[in-house]
Design a protein around this motif. Structure first.
Motif, mmCIF file in Angstrom:
data_model
loop_
_atom_site.group_PDB
_atom_site.id
_atom_site.type_symbol
_atom_site.label_atom_id
_atom_site.label_comp_id
_atom_site.label_asym_id
_atom_site.label_seq_id
_atom_site.Cartn_x
_atom_site.Cartn_y
_atom_site.Cartn_z
ATOM 1 N N GLU A 126 8.786 -26.963 11.818
ATOM 2 C CA GLU A 126 7.752 -27.840 10.851
ATOM 3 C C GLU A 126 6.168 -28.111 11.072
ATOM 4 O O GLU A 126 5.879 -27.554 10.262
ATOM 5 C CB GLU A 126 7.811 -29.308 11.517
ATOM 6 C CG GLU A 126 9.585 -29.662 11.096
ATOM 7 C CD GLU A 126 10.423 -30.019 10.066
ATOM 8 O OE1 GLU A 126 9.145 -30.630 8.886
ATOM 9 O OE2 GLU A 126 10.964 -29.748 9.720
ATOM 10 N N ILE A 127 5.998 -27.578 12.087
ATOM 11 C CA ILE A 127 4.515 -26.986 11.704
ATOM 12 C C ILE A 127 4.198 -25.589 11.887
ATOM 13 O O ILE A 127 2.913 -25.146 11.120
ATOM 14 C CB ILE A 127 3.659 -27.226 13.578
ATOM 15 C CG1 ILE A 127 4.570 -28.592 13.436
ATOM 16 C CG2 ILE A 127 2.388 -27.227 14.021
ATOM 17 C CD1 ILE A 127 3.994 -29.391 14.993
ATOM 18 N N ASN A 128 5.207 -24.696 13.048
ATOM 19 C CA ASN A 128 4.661 -22.915 12.865
ATOM 20 C C ASN A 128 5.294 -22.385 11.685
ATOM 21 O O ASN A 128 5.946 -21.662 11.665
ATOM 22 C CB ASN A 128 4.690 -22.311 13.843
ATOM 23 C CG ASN A 128 3.427 -23.103 15.284
ATOM 24 O OD1 ASN A 128 2.473 -23.025 14.582
ATOM 25 N ND2 ASN A 128 4.240 -23.408 15.984
ATOM 26 N N ARG A 129 4.708 -23.141 10.331
ATOM 27 C CA ARG A 129 5.745 -22.064 9.078
ATOM 28 C C ARG A 129 4.937 -22.146 8.044
ATOM 29 O O ARG A 129 3.655 -23.126 7.848
ATOM 30 C CB ARG A 129 7.004 -23.384 8.052
ATOM 31 C CG ARG A 129 7.853 -22.813 7.514
ATOM 32 C CD ARG A 129 8.494 -23.382 6.961
ATOM 33 N NE ARG A 129 9.635 -22.857 5.666
ATOM 34 C CZ ARG A 129 10.897 -22.067 5.961
ATOM 35 N NH1 ARG A 129 11.377 -22.438 7.053
ATOM 36 N NH2 ARG A 129 11.199 -21.721 5.012
ATOM 37 N N PRO B 9 2.993 -22.373 4.524
ATOM 38 C CA PRO B 9 2.733 -23.508 3.580
ATOM 39 C C PRO B 9 3.375 -23.174 2.734
ATOM 40 O O PRO B 9 3.698 -22.048 1.930
ATOM 41 C CB PRO B 9 1.364 -24.154 3.957
ATOM 42 C CG PRO B 9 0.890 -23.277 4.855
ATOM 43 C CD PRO B 9 1.536 -22.130 4.995
ATOM 44 N N LYS B 10 4.263 -24.871 1.624
ATOM 45 C CA LYS B 10 4.669 -24.209 1.047
ATOM 46 C C LYS B 10 5.702 -22.585 0.520
ATOM 47 O O LYS B 10 6.577 -22.733 -0.701
ATOM 48 C CB LYS B 10 3.989 -23.754 -0.616
ATOM 49 C CG LYS B 10 2.532 -24.888 -1.194
ATOM 50 C CD LYS B 10 1.709 -23.927 -1.618
ATOM 51 C CE LYS B 10 0.551 -24.756 -1.728
ATOM 52 N NZ LYS B 10 0.052 -24.699 -3.123
ATOM 53 N N SER B 11 6.979 -22.648 2.285
ATOM 54 C CA SER B 11 8.142 -21.973 1.673
ATOM 55 C C SER B 11 8.694 -22.797 2.030
ATOM 56 O O SER B 11 9.836 -22.294 2.734
ATOM 57 C CB SER B 11 6.979 -20.929 2.468
ATOM 58 O OG SER B 11 7.383 -21.442 3.636
ATOM 59 N N GLY C 268 11.010 -13.464 8.729
ATOM 60 C CA GLY C 268 10.189 -12.972 9.086
ATOM 61 C C GLY C 268 8.338 -12.593 8.375
ATOM 62 O O GLY C 268 7.629 -12.930 9.278
ATOM 63 N N ARG C 269 8.093 -13.498 7.620
ATOM 64 C CA ARG C 269 7.030 -13.687 6.452
ATOM 65 C C ARG C 269 6.886 -15.454 6.962
ATOM 66 O O ARG C 269 5.852 -15.333 7.295
ATOM 67 C CB ARG C 269 7.211 -13.503 4.725
ATOM 68 C CG ARG C 269 6.326 -13.911 4.284
ATOM 69 C CD ARG C 269 6.403 -13.992 2.909
ATOM 70 N NE ARG C 269 7.578 -14.924 2.401
ATOM 71 C CZ ARG C 269 8.402 -15.504 1.920
ATOM 72 N NH1 ARG C 269 7.849 -14.967 0.115
ATOM 73 N NH2 ARG C 269 9.121 -16.193 1.384
ATOM 74 N N ASP C 270 7.548 -15.657 6.954
ATOM 75 C CA ASP C 270 7.558 -17.607 6.894
ATOM 76 C C ASP C 270 6.943 -18.013 7.872
ATOM 77 O O ASP C 270 6.669 -19.211 8.226
ATOM 78 C CB ASP C 270 8.490 -18.298 5.883
ATOM 79 C CG ASP C 270 8.840 -18.082 4.350
ATOM 80 O OD1 ASP C 270 7.231 -17.430 3.794
ATOM 81 O OD2 ASP C 270 9.660 -18.062 3.774
ATOM 82 N N ILE C 271 7.702 -17.521 9.017
ATOM 83 C CA ILE C 271 8.055 -17.917 10.480
ATOM 84 C C ILE C 271 7.019 -17.234 11.667
ATOM 85 O O ILE C 271 5.637 -17.408 11.922
ATOM 86 C CB ILE C 271 9.368 -18.949 11.004
ATOM 87 C CG1 ILE C 271 9.871 -19.448 9.953
ATOM 88 C CG2 ILE C 271 9.212 -19.115 12.498
ATOM 89 C CD1 ILE C 271 10.911 -20.150 10.696
ATOM 90 N N TYR C 272 7.880 -15.906 11.804
ATOM 91 C CA TYR C 272 7.419 -15.037 12.816
ATOM 92 C C TYR C 272 6.107 -14.640 12.532
ATOM 93 O O TYR C 272 5.034 -14.166 13.874
ATOM 94 C CB TYR C 272 7.972 -14.052 12.699
ATOM 95 C CG TYR C 272 9.577 -14.777 13.197
ATOM 96 C CD1 TYR C 272 9.600 -15.694 14.048
ATOM 97 C CD2 TYR C 272 11.052 -14.160 12.213
ATOM 98 C CE1 TYR C 272 11.083 -16.331 14.458
ATOM 99 C CE2 TYR C 272 11.569 -15.338 12.936
ATOM 100 C CZ TYR C 272 12.166 -15.796 13.886
ATOM 101 O OH TYR C 272 13.785 -16.620 13.993
ATOM 102 N N ALA C 273 5.385 -13.922 11.260
ATOM 103 C CA ALA C 273 4.782 -13.083 11.065
ATOM 104 C C ALA C 273 3.011 -14.901 10.744
ATOM 105 O O ALA C 273 2.379 -14.375 11.729
ATOM 106 C CB ALA C 273 4.220 -12.777 9.571
ATOM 107 N N TYR C 274 3.550 -15.191 10.848
ATOM 108 C CA TYR C 274 2.936 -16.600 10.334
ATOM 109 C C TYR C 274 2.274 -16.995 11.658
ATOM 110 O O TYR C 274 0.876 -17.482 12.468
ATOM 111 C CB TYR C 274 3.607 -17.752 9.680
ATOM 112 C CG TYR C 274 1.842 -19.046 9.033
ATOM 113 C CD1 TYR C 274 1.144 -19.373 8.779
ATOM 114 C CD2 TYR C 274 2.730 -20.249 9.847
ATOM 115 C CE1 TYR C 274 -0.211 -19.598 8.418
ATOM 116 C CE2 TYR C 274 2.065 -21.481 9.426
ATOM 117 C CZ TYR C 274 0.550 -21.421 9.148
ATOM 118 O OH TYR C 274 0.040 -22.269 8.769
#
Length: 281
Positions: free
Chosen positions: A117-120, A122-124, A132-138
């Motif tokens: 909810e926090i580490n994602r 934005p707008k994904s 890989g893009r929306d959670i892990y790289a971020y």
């Protein structure tokens, strides 16, 4: 102080997936140093992802953040985690076994389940197939840039709860050492085992001596032959097999200027057993 961010995946570089991960990390901090470990992990091969992390991690400075994304369970109930290793590095990854080798070698001292909810990104929020893009790289970029602390990645979880793949430990029994084929030296087709130099040396085989090598899969012998124990490939003729010590100080099997793996259809994992047997003569 900023830490380096190192990315690994099975995405390949034929499309924009890896570039998107770089872009997300760069958007978190334009000055963040971002590197690639590899993006050529075979699709869905969690075992190889685990090994490549271990192969690389200790050569990076303490505090480096690794993002590893080989995620056949993306969008399922599998956890997303961040861990701190015994060597002082951080790994952000799906909890699917990709930490197996590091847990056995460096150890894991703390683990947290990523609060998505926090580490994602934005707008994904409606995307469930590109974590890989929306959670892990971020999350990895935020951790490496000190935007968040390790504690800020999410709630603590027991280290013992982390998923591990089955592993066959190498062992000495009389006149033989038995282990498994841990990984392939991909480009050249050499077999890298989990048998350490120290364990092999207990057989007392001199350089230039011969050793019987047997490879089994599922209890069935796939290959058996006598070969030279050499310091390097120069100790055999072209096309001949040999046993040698690889760059990680473990035992390996190769064909001089040929692919052992391709020649005999060898793969990796705990069900691929390798036996080095001392000869009586």
């Amino acid at each position: 102080m900023k830490k380096a961010l190192v990315l690994q995946s099975d995405f390949g570089i034929s499309d924009g997936a890896v570039s998107a991960m770089h872009g997300v990390a760069n958007s978190v901090d334009h000055d963040l140093k971002i590197f690639d470990l590899t993006h050529d992990i075979p699709p869905y091969d969690i075992w190889e992802a685990s090994y490549r992390l271990w192969q690389t991690i200790t050569y990076w400075a303490e505090g480096t953040v690794f993002v590893s994304v080989v995620d056949p369970g993306v969008g399922s109930t599998r956890r997303s985690i961040a861990v701190k290793t015994g060597s002082g590095h951080y790994v952000v990854t799906p909890d699917n076994g990709s930490l197996t080798h590091i847990a056995r070698t460096e150890g894991i001292v703390a683990a947290r389940e990523i609060d998505e909810e926090i580490n994602r990104l934005p707008k994904s929020g409606e995307s469930y197939t590109f974590h890989g893009r929306d959670i892990y790289a971020y999350t990895g970029a935020r951790l490496a840039s000190d935007v968040i602390s390790f504690e800020g990645t999410g709630p603590q979880v027991p280290v013992e709860s982390i998923v591990r793949l089955p592993v066959k430990d190498a062992q000495l029994e009389g006149n033989l050492v038995e282990g498994m084929i841990d990984i392939l030296d991909i480009r050249f087709g050499n077999l890298w085992t989990n048998i350490s130099r120290e364990l092999f040396k207990k057989l007392v085989i001199p350089y230039g001596g011969t050793i019987e090598v047997e490879i089994q899969h599922g209890g069935r012998t796939i290959y058996q032959n006598v070969m030279t124990f050499g310091r390097s490939f120069a100790d055999t003729h072209k096309g001949e097999p040999l046993v040698y010590i690889n760059s990680l100080d473990n035992m390996a099997v190769a064909i001089n200027q040929g692919s052992f793996a391709k020649a005999y259809g060898i793969r990796t994992g705990s069900n691929w057993v390798v036996i080095f047997r001392k000869r009586d003569d």
